[in-house]
Design an enzyme around this catalytic site. Structure first.
Site, PDB file in Angstrom:
ATOM      1  N   LYS A  73     -39.934  28.606  23.989  1.00  0.00           N
ATOM      2  CA  LYS A  73     -39.035  29.532  23.506  1.00  0.00           C
ATOM      3  C   LYS A  73     -38.927  30.620  24.237  1.00  0.00           C
ATOM      4  CE  LYS A  73     -39.381  27.211  19.160  1.00  0.00           C
ATOM      5  NZ  LYS A  73     -40.296  26.898  17.997  1.00  0.00           N
TER       6      LYS A  73
ATOM      7  N   ASP B 227     -34.518  22.780  16.247  1.00  0.00           N
ATOM      8  CA  ASP B 227     -35.208  23.861  16.304  1.00  0.00           C
ATOM      9  C   ASP B 227     -34.373  24.873  17.297  1.00  0.00           C
ATOM     10  OD1 ASP B 227     -36.754  26.323  16.741  1.00  0.00           O
ATOM     11  OD2 ASP B 227     -38.780  25.444  16.750  1.00  0.00           O
TER      12      ASP B 227
ATOM     13  N   HIS C 224      -9.105  33.380  22.292  1.00  0.00           N
ATOM     14  CA  HIS C 224      -9.741  33.942  21.222  1.00  0.00           C
ATOM     15  C   HIS C 224      -8.996  34.888  20.025  1.00  0.00           C
ATOM     16  CE1 HIS C 224     -14.092  33.548  22.203  1.00  0.00           C
ATOM     17  NE2 HIS C 224     -13.708  33.119  23.534  1.00  0.00           N
TER      18      HIS C 224
ATOM     19  N   GLU D 246     -18.462  30.489  15.911  1.00  0.00           N
ATOM     20  CA  GLU D 246     -17.485  30.872  16.927  1.00  0.00           C
ATOM     21  C   GLU D 246     -16.467  29.624  17.014  1.00  0.00           C
ATOM     22  OE1 GLU D 246     -17.776  32.268  21.822  1.00  0.00           O
ATOM     23  OE2 GLU D 246     -19.320  31.379  20.539  1.00  0.00           O
TER      24      GLU D 246
END
Length: 363
Positions: free
Chosen positions: A179, A255, A350, A48
């Site tokens: 998570k 992670d 963008h 991105e």
């Protein structure tokens, strides 16, 4: 100024590198607090591409303030939950009560599994005949996933051998909560609990962010707080913490799945007589400077460049990394909210950065 690098994923069939993940060094951002001090460039690995200039604008703002970003590591603890079973809730309560005065004993068991693991607390939850135990550990400079599982396994074995009337359920019980975006992690924290904050003078807000403190505070209340409430967010009210955290995690060998709980957090904005007070509180920053993946050549170089290989007391390098992560999140969050106070600015950025004649630009 940005410095480019590339992270590559290995092809298991051909045994060679082929998939680039672009990485750039952004900043420096000016930062201080109880874990870091100075002007530091930070790495972001992402596809991105607008994220780089967005965080770069926040970093530039930090250099136009007297103190820059103040990052405070409020707390740190890595968790693992286990499940034991009894005949009924009464027996589970007896077992939980028996554990209340045995913390020192369980700490001794924990120390036998690692030089760095330290059991800080044990919490419990009873649901019928099920007893959920949430162990909280200090893990030094490691993020601690494997360390706490090993310690929890030893502690669980000790509990089962010394307390009668309960039996093994599972070494992992989802009460950690690993998570997953959960209320318990938002309340109690998992990993490093860090708040990054900045006070931006009125002139800098207008010149660098092209907005006002009142506009940012107004948008934060309506978008981040009320919008997230209506959406049913869990202990969270922010615009895009996950964007910065994922890019930072990938660049520093973390992670990446930990952005699930890491993306929880609260953005606070206030108009202080035209100056903008802005903060990002992240209760679940899970990072480490030692452990799996941290000694790979590219990762090791990144951590050295960040000053996270220095000879600090145990845990100091990981706290520095967590503070830098929080500061990076603040830079990107601030820039996005400022852009969204101006109609069309976000999409224009963008479009100009990511697309040319309808196609994605190469990073």
């Amino acid at each position: 100024m940005t410095i480019s690098a590339t992270i590559r994923a290995e092809d298991p069939d051909r045994g060679k590198n082929y998939t680039p993940i672009p990485l750039r060094w952004i900043g420096p951002l000016r930062i201080c607090g109880n874990a870091v001090e100075g002007e530091v460039r930070v790495p972001l690995a992402t596809y991105e591409s607008p994220l780089w200039p967005a965080v770069g604008r926040g970093a530039r703002v930090s250099r136009h303030t007297e103190a820059g970003i103040r990052a405070t590591v409020v707390d740190e603890r890595m968790t693992r939950s286990v499940l034991v079973e009894g005949e009924d809730a009464a027996r589970c309560l007896e077992a939980a009560s028996a554990l209340q005065n045995r913390l020192g004993e369980l700490q001794s068991v924990t120390r036998s599994t690692s030089r760095y693991a330290e059991l800080l607390a044990v919490r419990h939850e009873i649901c019928g005949p099920l007893l959920f135990l949430r162990f909280e550990f200090a893990t030094g400079d490691a993020s601690g996933h494997n360390m706490v599982t090993l310690a929890a396994d030893a502690v669980l074995s000790h509990i089962l051998s010394t307390i009668s009337g309960i039996r093994y359920g599972s070494i992992s019980a989802n009460y950690c909560s690993d998570k997953k975006a959960t209320a318990i992690n938002g309340i109690l924290g998992r990993g490093k609990n860090v708040t990054a904050e900045i006070l931006i003078p009125r002139a800098v807000v207008v010149r660098q962010l092209r907005t006002t403190a009142a506009q940012v505070a107004h948008l934060n209340t309506h978008k981040n707080l009320i919008g997230t409430l209506l959406a049913g967010g869990i202990r969270s009210a922010n615009a895009h913490y996950a964007n910065m955290l994922l890019a930072f995690y990938l660049a520093t060998g973390q992670d990446a799945a930990n952005i699930v709980e890491g993306s929880q957090g609260v953005t606070y904005a206030a108009d202080r007589d035209g100056d903008l007070y802005f903060s990002c509180t992240l209760p679940n920053v899970i990072v480490g400077t030692t452990g799996n993946g941290k000694n790979l050549e590219g990762t090791d170089d990144v951590l050295r460049n960040l000053g996270c290989r220095d000879g600090r007391p145990v845990g100091g390098n990981a706290r520095r990394l967590a503070a830098l992560a929080a500061g990076t999140v603040l830079c990107g969050e601030l820039s996005l909210l400022a852009a969204q106070t101006n109609p069309g600015e976000l999409m224009k950025a963008h479009t100009s950065i990511e697309r040319t004649k309808g196609e994605h630009r190469a990073p």
